[in-house]
Design a protein around this motif. Structure first.
Motif, mmCIF file in Angstrom:
data_model
loop_
_atom_site.group_PDB
_atom_site.id
_atom_site.type_symbol
_atom_site.label_atom_id
_atom_site.label_comp_id
_atom_site.label_asym_id
_atom_site.label_seq_id
_atom_site.Cartn_x
_atom_site.Cartn_y
_atom_site.Cartn_z
ATOM 1 N N ARG A 1 0.839 -1.120 -0.137
ATOM 2 C CA ARG A 1 0.095 0.068 0.000
ATOM 3 C C ARG A 1 0.828 1.203 0.116
ATOM 4 O O ARG A 1 0.467 2.398 -0.677
ATOM 5 C CB ARG A 1 -0.916 0.054 1.277
ATOM 6 N N THR A 2 1.907 1.144 0.653
ATOM 7 C CA THR A 2 2.665 2.475 0.795
ATOM 8 C C THR A 2 3.133 2.658 -0.678
ATOM 9 O O THR A 2 3.389 3.799 -0.792
ATOM 10 C CB THR A 2 3.940 2.047 1.704
ATOM 11 N N VAL A 3 3.605 1.612 -1.335
ATOM 12 C CA VAL A 3 4.294 2.274 -2.557
ATOM 13 C C VAL A 3 3.300 2.695 -3.614
ATOM 14 O O VAL A 3 3.655 3.382 -4.183
ATOM 15 C CB VAL A 3 5.050 0.719 -3.009
ATOM 16 N N ARG A 4 2.084 2.043 -3.514
ATOM 17 C CA ARG A 4 0.917 2.606 -4.267
ATOM 18 C C ARG A 4 0.807 4.039 -3.742
ATOM 19 O O ARG A 4 0.417 5.017 -4.829
ATOM 20 C CB ARG A 4 -0.260 1.658 -4.242
ATOM 21 N N GLN B 1 1.123 7.384 -6.212
ATOM 22 C CA GLN B 1 -0.061 8.116 -6.534
ATOM 23 C C GLN B 1 0.079 9.745 -6.055
ATOM 24 O O GLN B 1 -0.042 10.580 -6.898
ATOM 25 C CB GLN B 1 -1.392 7.715 -5.782
ATOM 26 N N LEU B 2 0.737 9.968 -4.975
ATOM 27 C CA LEU B 2 0.895 11.041 -4.289
ATOM 28 C C LEU B 2 1.847 12.043 -5.259
ATOM 29 O O LEU B 2 1.578 13.201 -5.409
ATOM 30 C CB LEU B 2 1.167 10.977 -3.000
ATOM 31 N N THR B 3 2.886 11.257 -5.445
ATOM 32 C CA THR B 3 3.831 12.014 -6.197
ATOM 33 C C THR B 3 3.953 12.122 -7.718
ATOM 34 O O THR B 3 4.742 12.605 -8.380
ATOM 35 C CB THR B 3 5.228 11.617 -5.672
ATOM 36 N N GLY C 1 12.359 10.136 -10.093
ATOM 37 C CA GLY C 1 11.736 11.221 -11.078
ATOM 38 C C GLY C 1 12.638 11.924 -11.881
ATOM 39 O O GLY C 1 13.887 11.852 -11.457
ATOM 40 N N PRO C 2 12.047 12.633 -12.648
ATOM 41 C CA PRO C 2 13.176 13.593 -13.430
ATOM 42 C C PRO C 2 13.642 14.421 -12.487
ATOM 43 O O PRO C 2 13.038 15.099 -11.591
ATOM 44 C CB PRO C 2 11.986 14.117 -14.534
ATOM 45 N N ALA D 1 5.708 14.817 0.345
ATOM 46 C CA ALA D 1 4.900 13.656 0.428
ATOM 47 C C ALA D 1 5.439 12.495 0.772
ATOM 48 O O ALA D 1 5.225 11.623 1.787
ATOM 49 C CB ALA D 1 4.455 13.500 -1.137
ATOM 50 N N VAL D 2 6.735 12.372 0.689
ATOM 51 C CA VAL D 2 7.782 11.556 1.072
ATOM 52 C C VAL D 2 7.941 11.261 2.447
ATOM 53 O O VAL D 2 7.839 10.429 3.130
ATOM 54 C CB VAL D 2 9.232 11.385 0.425
#
Lengths: 338, 338
Positions: free
Chosen positions: B108-111, B115-117, B311-312, B323-324
């Motif tokens: 769940r955390t990874v999903r 999503q959040l970021t 991410g980029p 978020a992280v």
DNA sequence: CCTGGCACTCAAAGGTCACGAGTGCCAAAG
DNA sequence: CTTTGGCACTCGTGACCTTTGAGTGCCAGG
């Protein structure tokens, strides 16, 4: 019914298109495959094949490319399964023989499949429904708290916490453990419910609540855990798809992340033989321009899980099918040995 | 040393570029950010910033884009960590509260993080090195074969097969199990070796070989299992990267599949605070045009594992960091509760 | 140190054109 | 009825050109 030669033409088109990734025309066909006829004849054949829906042209005055229906015919009637080369067989063996436990076997398998087919590989963990119980363990953690550990013959371990209605003594627990194991060890998951049904009655009134609770959790674990995990790999191979990237690759990546979708995908594959689902034959939208080659594998005669690859509809079916089948067999052997 | 205004200009450039994904020019800057100066002035400032290596132009007569060094300065001195909105906080809680076991928490955390970021999320399983032993179980499978099950306080279960040099009796095994547990339960992994060092001597000569073997496997499990697993998700977000796809995305996908690379990547992150690695600061080549935001998380005061996103370089750093951090905190809470 | 003005640069967008692979159709030959 | 060569037609592709406009650097004046 299509004539012999027209089938040959279709096969040639599929092979050329898979190789070059470009629409193939009548002239190129007669040159590269020695069908003993002129381009004009081939054109006529292609017109028929198009009318029947086996091939299509991206735009007027371009070569033809196979349709899903065309690939289907190719797979069903025109192509065999290409056996692997000796070198490839050796590679498989070397790669899988180093595995130390179930997780490792699965991890290696997925990497191997991805490398071999240069596509996205999907491997499902051996399902529990058909496996047998190797051992059930009950550990007291607190007066009214027990940890239930279930060990399967595939080497998998599942644990659950059980909150008991009443405190439970060590001896009761040991008794339950012994009785439980004597009844279920070596038996199939599906048989367990019947085998333990009357177990609460054996115990004193006070402990029956606890026993029932433990049993309930055990049964739940057996059922729930049919929800199989799976591992995917080789997503980098998606970049070979085509030049029209983002549109193609995105939905595929999304589909791959939804385990549910994939499980259904593999689940649809027939239990025994190899299954090839081409393009729109896949229920999921995101996979409408991909094909899935899947096959069951297992330690014995029965398949306990599936594995396969996901790639563009324009894939080397004989080669892919060969690789998938070979890997499934080796994995089956490995599982049988351990 | 750069003047106050030049820093402002840099910040504006980063913000605009992250928003629009297009090189930003002097005129656009003065319009969208009310710095009280003319475009010409900004041009001069930009010339200086470029000379210092904070920004660059893709080609002559185009706007500027931040360099890795520019982003670095931005992250270190110009940007804070953006706290999440109430709605986002609620979403996190709802999402994570439904988790049933450790695997589920991680999944769940990874999903959630993805999503959040809207980027690729990476979550490392809680490491065993800092955790404590909850229980050790020994199960006889065959006369000279024992299964060792290790249960940790993070709810993780590890099992190993042990082949003993001599057959081992039930009572001996029970004795060993009792002694073992009384010594190591509640203790840290790192302390275990000392605690069991003299255990073989307690047993009869005949059984010492077996005891030593079992202990060896146990210690091995403790060490070996520091090799942490990790889970990634949100790879579909890679498609948002840029329009120059295959080149950008391919090496990233490859890097993501190599667990070793990722583990090292996260490992490099400092233990306590949040770490941001920008572009070429990442050791791995494939990730040279990506940034990694990582932070440790844990059940108590100590971090037991890391999580983060890839991410980029052109990412919303404040938002991502917020978020992280938020996710890491919540996960920590969840782990502490269970 | 800031500002407005000005000439310069260059990628991106659009337009035109020739090329050529590939087609469909037809009439003649097998 | 099938095969074949011939021929006109289509249309995407790539080369080449021009235009446009955002953005720059520099300079002279405030």
């Amino acid at each position: 019914m299509l004539s012999e030669r027209r089938l040959k033409v279709l096969r040639a088109i599929v092979q050329d298109y898979v190789g070059t990734e470009e629409p193939v025309g009548s002239k190129a066909l007669t040159e590269r495959h020695h069908l003993g006829v002129s381009p004009a004849t081939v054109r006529n054949d292609m017109a028929v094949l198009e009318e029947e829906g086996f091939i299509a042209q991206p735009h007027t005055s371009a070569g033809r490319i196979p349709t899903d229906k065309g690939y289907r015919l190719f797979v069903d009637r025109l192509a065999g399964v290409k056996p692997l080369s000796a070198a490839e067989r050796r590679a498989i063996q070397n790669f899988l023989d180093g595995a130390v436990d179930l997780d490792d076997v699965v991890a290696r398998t997925v990497r191997l499949l991805a490398q071999l087919t240069r596509q996205v590989a999907v491997v499902q963990y051996p399902s529990l429904t058909r496996s047998t119980v190797r051992h059930v363990e009950l550990l007291p953690l607190a007066p009214a708290r027990v940890m239930l550990v279930l060990i399967t013959d595939t080497g998998r371990v599942e644990q659950r916490m059980v909150d008991c209605p009443t405190p439970v003594g060590e001896t009761t627990l040991a008794d339950l453990r012994a009785r439980l194991n004597s009844r279920v060890v070596g038996r199939r998951f599906t048989d367990v419910p019947q085998l333990v049904q009357d177990l609460p009655e054996v115990f004193e009134q006070d402990d029956r609540g606890t026993v029932s609770t433990v049993l309930a959790v055990l049964l739940e674990t057996l059922v729930e855990d049919t929800e199989e995990r799976l591992v995917i790999g080789g997503t980098a191979n998606l970049t070979r798809f085509g030049h029209d990237f983002p549109l193609t690759i995105r939905p595929v990546l999304e589909a791959l992340e939804e385990q549910v979708v994939l499980l259904k995908l593999l689940g649809e594959a027939s239990d025994s033989g190899m299954t090839v689902r081409i393009g729109h034959e896949n229920a999921h939208e995101g996979l409408n321009s991909t094909s899935v080659v899947a096959v069951g594998y297992g330690s014995g005669d029965e398949a306990v899980a599936k594995l396969g690859v996901v790639g563009p509809t324009r894939m080397d079916y004989p080669g892919t099918m060969g690789a998938v089948r070979a890997v499934a067999r080796y994995v089956g052997q490995i599982l049988a040995e351990s």
